[in-house]
Design an enzyme around this catalytic site. Structure first.
Site, PDB file in Angstrom:
ATOM      1  N   CYS A  77     -11.667  -3.976   7.066  1.00 33.30           N
ATOM      2  CA  CYS A  77     -10.868  -4.699   8.063  1.00 33.30           C
ATOM      3  C   CYS A  77     -10.272  -5.936   7.396  1.00 33.30           C
ATOM      4  CB  CYS A  77     -11.740  -5.098   9.250  1.00 33.30           C
ATOM      5  SG  CYS A  77     -10.855  -6.062  10.499  1.00 33.30           S
ATOM      6  N   ASP A 130       0.859  -1.179   0.000  1.00 34.68           N
ATOM      7  CA  ASP A 130       0.000   0.000   0.000  1.00 34.68           C
ATOM      8  C   ASP A 130       0.895   1.229   0.000  1.00 34.68           C
ATOM      9  OD1 ASP A 130      -2.538   1.511   0.380  1.00 34.68           O
ATOM     10  OD2 ASP A 130      -1.618   2.002   2.311  1.00 34.68           O
ATOM     11  N   CYS A 183     -11.896  -9.297   9.377  1.00 42.87           N
ATOM     12  CA  CYS A 183     -13.287  -9.742   9.226  1.00 42.87           C
ATOM     13  C   CYS A 183     -13.963  -9.183   7.988  1.00 42.87           C
ATOM     14  CB  CYS A 183     -14.096  -9.382  10.473  1.00 42.87           C
ATOM     15  SG  CYS A 183     -14.296  -7.594  10.722  1.00 42.87           S
ATOM     16  N   GLU A 202      -2.364  -1.392  -5.550  1.00 45.71           N
ATOM     17  CA  GLU A 202      -3.606  -0.731  -5.920  1.00 45.71           C
ATOM     18  C   GLU A 202      -3.509  -0.165  -7.337  1.00 45.71           C
ATOM     19  OE1 GLU A 202      -5.661   1.313  -2.155  1.00 45.71           O
ATOM     20  OE2 GLU A 202      -3.574   1.905  -2.429  1.00 45.71           O
ATOM     21  N   CYS A 204     -11.054  -2.213  14.638  1.00 45.02           N
ATOM     22  CA  CYS A 204     -12.331  -2.753  14.200  1.00 45.02           C
ATOM     23  C   CYS A 204     -13.222  -3.028  15.414  1.00 45.02           C
ATOM     24  CB  CYS A 204     -12.121  -4.030  13.395  1.00 45.02           C
ATOM     25  SG  CYS A 204     -13.665  -4.760  12.797  1.00 45.02           S
ATOM     26  N   ASP A 227      -1.865   1.478   7.404  1.00 45.05           N
ATOM     27  CA  ASP A 227      -1.321   1.123   6.088  1.00 45.05           C
ATOM     28  C   ASP A 227      -1.066  -0.376   5.974  1.00 45.05           C
ATOM     29  OD1 ASP A 227      -1.397   3.813   5.419  1.00 45.05           O
ATOM     30  OD2 ASP A 227       0.653   4.169   6.123  1.00 45.05           O
ATOM     31  N   CYS A 286     -14.548  -7.116  15.321  1.00 47.26           N
ATOM     32  CA  CYS A 286     -13.709  -8.258  15.712  1.00 47.26           C
ATOM     33  C   CYS A 286     -12.566  -7.859  16.643  1.00 47.26           C
ATOM     34  CB  CYS A 286     -13.143  -8.944  14.473  1.00 47.26           C
ATOM     35  SG  CYS A 286     -12.022  -7.909  13.508  1.00 47.26           S
TER      36      CYS A 286
END
Length: 406
Positions: free
Chosen positions: A336, A200, A339, A284, A354, A364, A357
């Site tokens: 996330c 990323d 999950c 990406e 999150c 990042d 979870c």
């Protein structure tokens, strides 16, 4: 297509001749483009016929090699085709209507107008512009490639001098050249590995990977900005048209050239290391041209040079037979990795937490894991490889080198 570049040792008279050749090439391009604008509907044949007419009308154009003039017409043709393709695809924003060139920096010869020295690294330009013989400085040995495979020779002027580029057509297998057998393809053997990684790119760190590692952002322009501004102020202290002003402009241009080369070498080194260490690299599919429209982040994004990094990733992916995948970038920072729930967070929030979870991780790194999961789950989007005449980057399909190893 392989591009080998050499620094050229030139004299003052040769520098003047090179500038004249570049201006002539620009003149031909602009005249042909104007002819297309004034005569809508003309095709490729009419453009080349008009080029012949220009050569017979202007003596200084006739002094330039005919293939160099044809290369200028090809540049116009590519610009026109790119414009119409963008219109057909309904590309958002400006469609790239062909523009006139004002400050060209290169002239391109095809298969004639130049001659290589049989043993030394020297090239002689044989047209009537008077460039003559140039000594070439560089580590590449151009004589290992057959002359028949050199399809283009460019003279490129930069802030620190002139360079000669050879565009060599790559092929698969070996080409017999006397007692030697020259390997012409650009692929190399790489160590076998099954490692996969997601990355990323960002501004705080140059990139973060799915293994939790961060690569620092060097920020070359930010570090050199103070010195660049000081040199820029010196330009306006000199009288317009004076030799001192010309010298100050050259110093300013070399400062920017240094930053550009630092970015390129940094991106090249990281991309090479990533492709050597991993069988699959997932990133990406960012729209860089859209991101730089944000005036608050445009300079930082350009300084990070994400697009250049991706170009080198795709190049080394093809070279070493690695799989380079581009996945849609939507909500990679919000999802996330544990999950799959979407957790809204602002840019200032650097930690992913999150509530579903209770997964906590650096923002990042979490995004890098999401990017990797997307490639493993549903794949990414096929993209054109930036390295030239090679296979496109595609998802779910390995490069040719990878297929041969399976």
């Amino acid at each position: 297509m392989l591009v080998l570049e050499y620094k050229a040792v030139i004299k003052k008279a040769q520098s003047t001749a090179i500038d004249e050749a570049i201006r002539t090439s620009q003149f031909v391009r602009n005249k042909v483009l104007r002819y297309w604008m004034d005569n809508r509907g003309v095709g490729k044949k009419e453009l080349y016929q008009y080029n012949t007419q220009i050569r017979s009308e202007f003596k200084f154009v006739n002094n330039l090699n005919s293939h160099a003039c044809q290369a200028s017409v090809e540049n116009v043709e590519r610009a026109i085709n790119r414009f119409f393709d963008n219109c057909k695809k309904k590309t958002p924003g400006k469609k790239g209507y062909p523009q006139f060139k004002k400050h060209s920096r290169s002239v391109e010869y095809k298969v004639s107008g130049w001659k290589l020295h049989p043993t030394k690294r020297r090239i002689t330009f044989t047209d009537k512009k008077g460039i003559g013989e140039l000594k070439l400085l560089g580590k590449w040995d151009i004589h290992q490639y057959p002359v028949e495979l050199i399809k283009r020779v460019r003279i490129v002027r930069r802030a620190d001098g002139c360079y000669v580029q050879f565009c060599v057509k790559s092929a698969t297998g070996e080409y017999p050249r006397g007692e030697l057998h020259v390997k012409l393809d650009n692929q190399q053997d790489a160590p076998l590995t099954t490692s996969v990684i997601g990355i990323d790119v960002g501004l705080e760190y140059f990139y973060s990977d799915s293994e939790g590692k961060h690569e620092e952002n060097p920020r070359y322009l930010r570090k050199a900005e103070k010195d660049i501004k000081r040199v820029q102020r010196n330009i306006y202290k000199k009288k317009k048209g004076s030799s001192g002003r010309t010298k100050a402009r050259g110093i300013y241009a070399r400062k920017h050239l240094r930053v550009t080369r630092q970015r390129n070498e940094h991106a090249k080194r990281l991309a090479r290391n990533l492709t050597l260490a991993n069988a699959k690299v997932v990133m990406e599919d960012l729209n860089i041209s859209g991101l730089v429209r944000n005036h608050k982040l445009a300079k930082s994004i350009s300084d990070a040079s994400w697009y250049n990094f991706r170009q080198w990733l795709e190049y080394f992916g093809e070279k070493f037979g690695r799989e380079i995948i581009a996945v849609p970038p939507h909500f990679t920072s919000q999802e996330c990795s544990n999950c799959g729930a979407r957790v809204q967070k602002s840019l200032s929030t650097r930690t992913h937490s999150c509530p579903h979870c209770n997964h906590i991780e650096q923002r990042d790194v979490n995004a890098a894991k999401v990017i990797l999961n997307r490639a493993n789950g549903r794949g990414g989007q096929p993209r054109t490889n930036a390295s030239g005449d090679v296979l496109p980057t595609s998802v779910g399909r390995k490069t040719c080198k990878s297929k041969e190893r399976q």
